[in-house]
Scaffold this motif. Structure first.
Motif, PDB file in Angstrom:
ATOM      1  N   PRO A  39       0.481  -1.011   0.225  1.00 57.60           N
ATOM      2  CA  PRO A  39      -0.135   0.481  -0.303  1.00 57.60           C
ATOM      3  C   PRO A  39       1.012   0.994   0.500  1.00 57.60           C
ATOM      4  O   PRO A  39       1.926   1.115   0.679  1.00 57.60           O
ATOM      5  CB  PRO A  39      -0.827  -0.341   1.188  1.00 57.60           C
ATOM      6  CG  PRO A  39       0.349  -1.063   2.412  1.00 57.60           C
ATOM      7  CD  PRO A  39       0.894  -2.221   0.846  1.00 57.60           C
ATOM      8  N   ILE A  40       0.479   2.040  -0.798  1.00 54.91           N
ATOM      9  CA  ILE A  40       1.041   3.568  -0.609  1.00 54.91           C
ATOM     10  C   ILE A  40      -0.776   4.154  -0.941  1.00 54.91           C
ATOM     11  O   ILE A  40      -1.344   4.152  -0.919  1.00 54.91           O
ATOM     12  CB  ILE A  40       1.596   3.816  -2.000  1.00 54.91           C
ATOM     13  CG1 ILE A  40       1.168   3.573  -3.316  1.00 54.91           C
ATOM     14  CG2 ILE A  40       3.478   3.239  -1.742  1.00 54.91           C
ATOM     15  CD1 ILE A  40       2.016   3.718  -5.015  1.00 54.91           C
ATOM     16  N   PHE A  41       0.282   5.796  -0.413  1.00 57.43           N
ATOM     17  CA  PHE A  41      -0.403   6.482  -0.151  1.00 57.43           C
ATOM     18  C   PHE A  41      -0.673   8.145  -1.534  1.00 57.43           C
ATOM     19  O   PHE A  41       0.955   8.785  -1.527  1.00 57.43           O
ATOM     20  CB  PHE A  41      -0.441   7.413   0.912  1.00 57.43           C
ATOM     21  CG  PHE A  41      -2.172   8.803   1.050  1.00 57.43           C
ATOM     22  CD1 PHE A  41      -3.075   8.327   1.089  1.00 57.43           C
ATOM     23  CD2 PHE A  41      -1.780   9.675   0.314  1.00 57.43           C
ATOM     24  CE1 PHE A  41      -4.617   9.798   1.384  1.00 57.43           C
ATOM     25  CE2 PHE A  41      -2.823  11.265   0.643  1.00 57.43           C
ATOM     26  CZ  PHE A  41      -3.609  11.128   0.586  1.00 57.43           C
TER      27      PHE A  41
ATOM     28  N   ALA B 256      -7.679   0.709   6.887  1.00 53.70           N
ATOM     29  CA  ALA B 256      -7.793   0.029   5.116  1.00 53.70           C
ATOM     30  C   ALA B 256      -7.607  -1.423   4.726  1.00 53.70           C
ATOM     31  O   ALA B 256      -8.000  -1.822   4.230  1.00 53.70           O
ATOM     32  CB  ALA B 256      -7.035   1.047   4.341  1.00 53.70           C
ATOM     33  N   TRP B 257      -6.009  -1.195   5.394  1.00 52.52           N
ATOM     34  CA  TRP B 257      -6.013  -2.139   5.362  1.00 52.52           C
ATOM     35  C   TRP B 257      -6.526  -4.406   6.151  1.00 52.52           C
ATOM     36  O   TRP B 257      -7.193  -4.330   6.940  1.00 52.52           O
ATOM     37  CB  TRP B 257      -4.778  -3.000   6.605  1.00 52.52           C
ATOM     38  CG  TRP B 257      -4.172  -4.815   6.334  1.00 52.52           C
ATOM     39  CD1 TRP B 257      -4.157  -5.635   6.656  1.00 52.52           C
ATOM     40  CD2 TRP B 257      -2.851  -4.897   4.809  1.00 52.52           C
ATOM     41  NE1 TRP B 257      -3.449  -6.448   6.531  1.00 52.52           N
ATOM     42  CE2 TRP B 257      -3.111  -6.101   4.885  1.00 52.52           C
ATOM     43  CE3 TRP B 257      -2.103  -4.382   3.942  1.00 52.52           C
ATOM     44  CZ2 TRP B 257      -1.937  -6.952   4.277  1.00 52.52           C
ATOM     45  CZ3 TRP B 257      -1.401  -5.005   3.488  1.00 52.52           C
ATOM     46  CH2 TRP B 257      -1.577  -6.143   3.114  1.00 52.52           C
ATOM     47  N   GLU B 258      -6.749  -4.780   4.951  1.00 53.78           N
ATOM     48  CA  GLU B 258      -7.576  -6.110   5.339  1.00 53.78           C
ATOM     49  C   GLU B 258      -6.755  -7.225   4.819  1.00 53.78           C
ATOM     50  O   GLU B 258      -6.566  -7.675   3.732  1.00 53.78           O
ATOM     51  CB  GLU B 258      -8.762  -5.912   4.535  1.00 53.78           C
ATOM     52  CG  GLU B 258      -9.929  -7.127   4.446  1.00 53.78           C
ATOM     53  CD  GLU B 258     -11.820  -6.532   4.614  1.00 53.78           C
ATOM     54  OE1 GLU B 258     -12.374  -7.510   4.738  1.00 53.78           O
ATOM     55  OE2 GLU B 258     -11.691  -5.554   3.659  1.00 53.78           O
TER      56      GLU B 258
ATOM     57  N   ASP C 175     -10.004 -12.661   3.394  1.00 55.16           N
ATOM     58  CA  ASP C 175     -11.491 -12.310   4.338  1.00 55.16           C
ATOM     59  C   ASP C 175     -12.062 -11.218   3.569  1.00 55.16           C
ATOM     60  O   ASP C 175     -13.300 -11.338   3.315  1.00 55.16           O
ATOM     61  CB  ASP C 175     -10.449 -11.381   5.551  1.00 55.16           C
ATOM     62  CG  ASP C 175     -10.440 -12.302   6.643  1.00 55.16           C
ATOM     63  OD1 ASP C 175     -10.035 -13.520   6.079  1.00 55.16           O
ATOM     64  OD2 ASP C 175      -9.637 -11.746   7.655  1.00 55.16           O
ATOM     65  N   TRP C 176     -11.098 -10.302   2.420  1.00 49.23           N
ATOM     66  CA  TRP C 176     -11.358  -9.060   1.950  1.00 49.23           C
ATOM     67  C   TRP C 176     -12.486 -10.164   0.533  1.00 49.23           C
ATOM     68  O   TRP C 176     -14.076  -9.873  -0.430  1.00 49.23           O
ATOM     69  CB  TRP C 176     -10.587  -8.258   0.958  1.00 49.23           C
ATOM     70  CG  TRP C 176     -11.178  -7.746   0.010  1.00 49.23           C
ATOM     71  CD1 TRP C 176     -11.637  -6.590   0.049  1.00 49.23           C
ATOM     72  CD2 TRP C 176     -10.481  -7.583  -1.312  1.00 49.23           C
ATOM     73  NE1 TRP C 176     -11.891  -5.751  -1.110  1.00 49.23           N
ATOM     74  CE2 TRP C 176     -11.232  -6.055  -1.744  1.00 49.23           C
ATOM     75  CE3 TRP C 176     -10.051  -8.667  -2.127  1.00 49.23           C
ATOM     76  CZ2 TRP C 176     -11.269  -6.002  -3.118  1.00 49.23           C
ATOM     77  CZ3 TRP C 176      -9.803  -8.212  -3.459  1.00 49.23           C
ATOM     78  CH2 TRP C 176     -10.211  -6.909  -3.827  1.00 49.23           C
ATOM     79  N   LEU C 177     -11.934 -11.248  -0.018  1.00 49.95           N
ATOM     80  CA  LEU C 177     -11.919 -11.850  -1.578  1.00 49.95           C
ATOM     81  C   LEU C 177     -13.917 -12.605  -0.468  1.00 49.95           C
ATOM     82  O   LEU C 177     -14.984 -12.371  -1.309  1.00 49.95           O
ATOM     83  CB  LEU C 177     -11.734 -12.970  -1.670  1.00 49.95           C
ATOM     84  CG  LEU C 177     -10.492 -12.125  -2.703  1.00 49.95           C
ATOM     85  CD1 LEU C 177      -9.410 -13.381  -2.980  1.00 49.95           C
ATOM     86  CD2 LEU C 177     -11.015 -12.039  -3.830  1.00 49.95           C
TER      87      LEU C 177
ATOM     88  N   PHE D 249      -6.943  -3.266   0.420  1.00 50.50           N
ATOM     89  CA  PHE D 249      -6.649  -2.298   1.078  1.00 50.50           C
ATOM     90  C   PHE D 249      -7.011  -0.422  -0.265  1.00 50.50           C
ATOM     91  O   PHE D 249      -6.429   0.385   0.635  1.00 50.50           O
ATOM     92  CB  PHE D 249      -5.011  -1.915   1.701  1.00 50.50           C
ATOM     93  CG  PHE D 249      -4.461  -2.563   0.363  1.00 50.50           C
ATOM     94  CD1 PHE D 249      -3.386  -1.625  -0.441  1.00 50.50           C
ATOM     95  CD2 PHE D 249      -3.622  -4.151   0.098  1.00 50.50           C
ATOM     96  CE1 PHE D 249      -3.217  -1.872  -1.273  1.00 50.50           C
ATOM     97  CE2 PHE D 249      -2.823  -4.449  -0.437  1.00 50.50           C
ATOM     98  CZ  PHE D 249      -1.816  -3.547  -1.285  1.00 50.50           C
ATOM     99  N   ARG D 250      -7.244  -0.816  -1.094  1.00 48.23           N
ATOM    100  CA  ARG D 250      -7.608   0.543  -1.650  1.00 48.23           C
ATOM    101  C   ARG D 250      -8.866   0.809  -0.684  1.00 48.23           C
ATOM    102  O   ARG D 250     -10.120   0.642  -0.866  1.00 48.23           O
ATOM    103  CB  ARG D 250      -8.111  -0.120  -2.989  1.00 48.23           C
ATOM    104  CG  ARG D 250      -8.611   1.633  -3.342  1.00 48.23           C
ATOM    105  CD  ARG D 250      -9.021   0.996  -5.066  1.00 48.23           C
ATOM    106  NE  ARG D 250      -7.855   0.180  -5.861  1.00 48.23           N
ATOM    107  CZ  ARG D 250      -6.659   0.880  -7.014  1.00 48.23           C
ATOM    108  NH1 ARG D 250      -6.988   2.362  -6.907  1.00 48.23           N
ATOM    109  NH2 ARG D 250      -6.261   0.367  -7.522  1.00 48.23           N
ATOM    110  N   ASP D 251      -8.566   2.376  -0.461  1.00 47.08           N
ATOM    111  CA  ASP D 251      -9.343   3.195   0.412  1.00 47.08           C
ATOM    112  C   ASP D 251      -8.844   4.639   0.318  1.00 47.08           C
ATOM    113  O   ASP D 251      -8.135   4.758  -0.281  1.00 47.08           O
ATOM    114  CB  ASP D 251      -9.642   2.730   1.795  1.00 47.08           C
ATOM    115  CG  ASP D 251     -10.871   3.120   2.228  1.00 47.08           C
ATOM    116  OD1 ASP D 251     -11.364   3.858   2.013  1.00 47.08           O
ATOM    117  OD2 ASP D 251     -10.747   2.876   3.442  1.00 47.08           O
ATOM    118  N   ASP D 252     -10.271   4.990   0.909  1.00 46.50           N
ATOM    119  CA  ASP D 252      -9.637   6.704   0.705  1.00 46.50           C
ATOM    120  C   ASP D 252     -10.304   6.772   2.669  1.00 46.50           C
ATOM    121  O   ASP D 252     -11.253   6.520   3.205  1.00 46.50           O
ATOM    122  CB  ASP D 252     -10.206   8.298  -0.195  1.00 46.50           C
ATOM    123  CG  ASP D 252     -12.071   7.084  -0.819  1.00 46.50           C
ATOM    124  OD1 ASP D 252     -11.967   6.735   0.326  1.00 46.50           O
ATOM    125  OD2 ASP D 252     -12.366   8.063  -1.900  1.00 46.50           O
TER     126      ASP D 252
END
Length: 480
Positions: A142-144, A228-230, A234-236, A385-388
């Motif tokens: 992940p990066i921002f 954001a981390w998951e 679990d996410w799928l 973890f794609r999130d804003d």
């Protein structure tokens, strides 16, 4: 009540008159887009001619300009009777911030030809507080940074600054409840964050290695990384997969299209060849397991076709599968409006892919462009973890901190224009010089944001009236 007496006077039979045929009252053609006319307007303004741009329109003339622009921008979606288009118009009517986000073409037509003297960069095209976030880099970490490139184009750097400043001004009030004085401080921090970072890049040239990561991020976005981390498994299974893990589960947002697997396998193969993707530990064999339509996503892009493709992961047990998004691309809202330039990023998905490769030095390896059934599609990975950030949860203090971080992230994206993009001169010192004296530059941007927001409020009121009267059920037509 007295009854009317029937007249006994005979009248001559009426002559038959020629009736209009349906052919005569049909429109000759659908009203075409005005991109070429605005391009010509931009060229004439750039050349110094004194003209009357739409930003100066008032009253009914402005209302009709707003109506025509939104009809034109959504012509295909309106013609196709897209449910997403109707939903988008409903959302725009009910939410001023969404109206700002979803009407970039209207915003930029008010800027036609402006700032021709300013340094050109690879602009994001649609800067606002919601278009920064956490996303995967080339290694899946992940990066921002800036995360929406749909409107990206080569343009003066100030176009992104002005759009971003207006976005923070509007969002600060609509989502943060901030008074005018505090919103001015937020906008100033956004611009200062940009200029501070740009000055640092002018001195040290570290823009290719300055990504915001989990280990080096300011406090205001460090929490975003954590939230954001998951875990992918679990996410799928919670958001996408059937109980057996073999494909997408049908629900109100996902509509499986399993019969389209072969078509999208060809698209994935084309993407892999174009991006140089080799089957590896993270990507598996790039085998398409399933395809679905994704309904109801986005703001500006709501109503455009969007597909999710499920790729089988290395373990083949549905715990590490990948979800690749295919979204139909359009021309940039800034096309034909920016001052004339020799720099050209291409068109539609190719343009967006180019912008991502410039503005994110270590970005998502699945970001690219493919053609499906003659249409241009943008691709990217949907990561767990794609999130804003949740803007409505920010305090007055964190609004300023977040604005500063976004300004710095935008500066990094712009600074890469002469590293990975087409710009053939040193961008960073040019921008620093163009933004001098700093206090005057910041004051001008704050004034621009305030004026633009007031104008958009009036536009929103006109749009709401037109929407209630059914103005966006049909496209503009030209009649003989």
């Amino acid at each position: 009540m007295a009854q009317k007496r029937k007249s006994t006077t005979k009248t001559a039979p009426k002559k038959k008159t020629a009736t209009r045929t349906s052919k005569e009252i049909k429109p000759s053609r659908k009203a075409g887009g005005r991109i070429d006319r605005f391009r010509a307007l931009s060229e004439r303004i750039t050349a110094g001619e004194q003209l009357f741009p739409p930003v100066l329109l008032t009253g009914q003339a402005r209302r009709e300009h707003v109506r025509a622009t939104l009809r034109e921008d959504h012509a295909n979606r309106i013609e196709q009777r897209s449910y997403g288009a109707r939903k988008k118009f409903d959302q725009l009517a009910g939410d001023f911030y969404k109206f700002f986000r979803g009407t970039a073409l209207l915003f930029y037509r008010d800027m036609v030809g402006e700032d021709a003297e300013m340094p050109t960069v690879m602009t994001l095209g649609d800067v606002h507080p919601g278009n920064f976030g956490v996303m995967p880099d080339e290694h899946g970490a992940p990066i921002f940074g800036v995360n929406d490139f749909d409107e990206a184009i080569y343009a003066p750097f100030t176009w992104d600054i002005k759009r971003g400043a207006t976005g923070f001004w509007i969002a600060g009030r609509e989502l943060g409840g901030l008074k005018r004085k505090k919103r001015r401080k937020v906008v100033k921090r956004f611009v200062r964050g940009y200029l501070d970072a740009m000055e640092a890049y002018a001195e040290r040239a570290t823009e290719r290695s300055d990504d915001y990561r989990m280990d080096n991020s300011p406090k205001v976005i460090r929490r975003l990384f954590e939230e954001a981390w998951e875990e992918r498994q679990d996410w799928l299974w919670e958001d996408y997969l059937k109980p057996n893990g073999r494909g997408f589960r049908p629900d109100s947002e996902l509509q499986p299209l399993t019969g389209e697997k072969d078509k999208f396998q060809k698209a994935v193969d084309a993407l892999a060849e174009r991006n140089g993707l080799d089957p590896a530990e993270r990507t598996g064999t790039l085998t398409v397991k399933d395809v679905c339509v994704r309904h109801g996503q986005g703001t500006a892009s709501l109503g455009l076709p969007r597909f999710y493709v499920l790729l089988e992961g290395p373990s083949k047990d549905a715990t590490d599968d990948l979800v690749i998004e295919f979204k139909r691309a359009r021309s940039s809202a800034l096309e034909g409006l920016v001052p004339t330039t020799d720099f050209n990023a291409g068109d539609k998905a190719d343009r967006i892919s180019h912008a991502q490769s410039v503005q994110l030095a270590h970005g998502d390896v699945f970001f690219g462009a493919v053609e499906i059934d003659g249409e241009s599609f943008l691709t990217r990975e949907r990561a767990p973890f794609r999130d804003d950030i949740d803007l409505d949860e920010l305090s007055a203090g964190t609004w300023k901190e977040y604005a500063e971080v976004c300004g710095a992230a935008l500066a990094q994206a712009h600074a890469l224009s002469d590293e990975l993009g087409q710009i053939d001169y040193d961008v960073e010192p040019s921008i620093v010089a163009a933004a001098s004296p700093r206090a005057l530059f910041i004051s001008d941007i704050v004034s621009f944001a305030e004026e633009a927001a007031l104008r958009l409020e009036r536009d929103h009121a006109a749009f709401r009236k037109d929407h209630a009267l059914g103005a966006f059920d049909n496209v503009e037509m030209v009649y003989r």
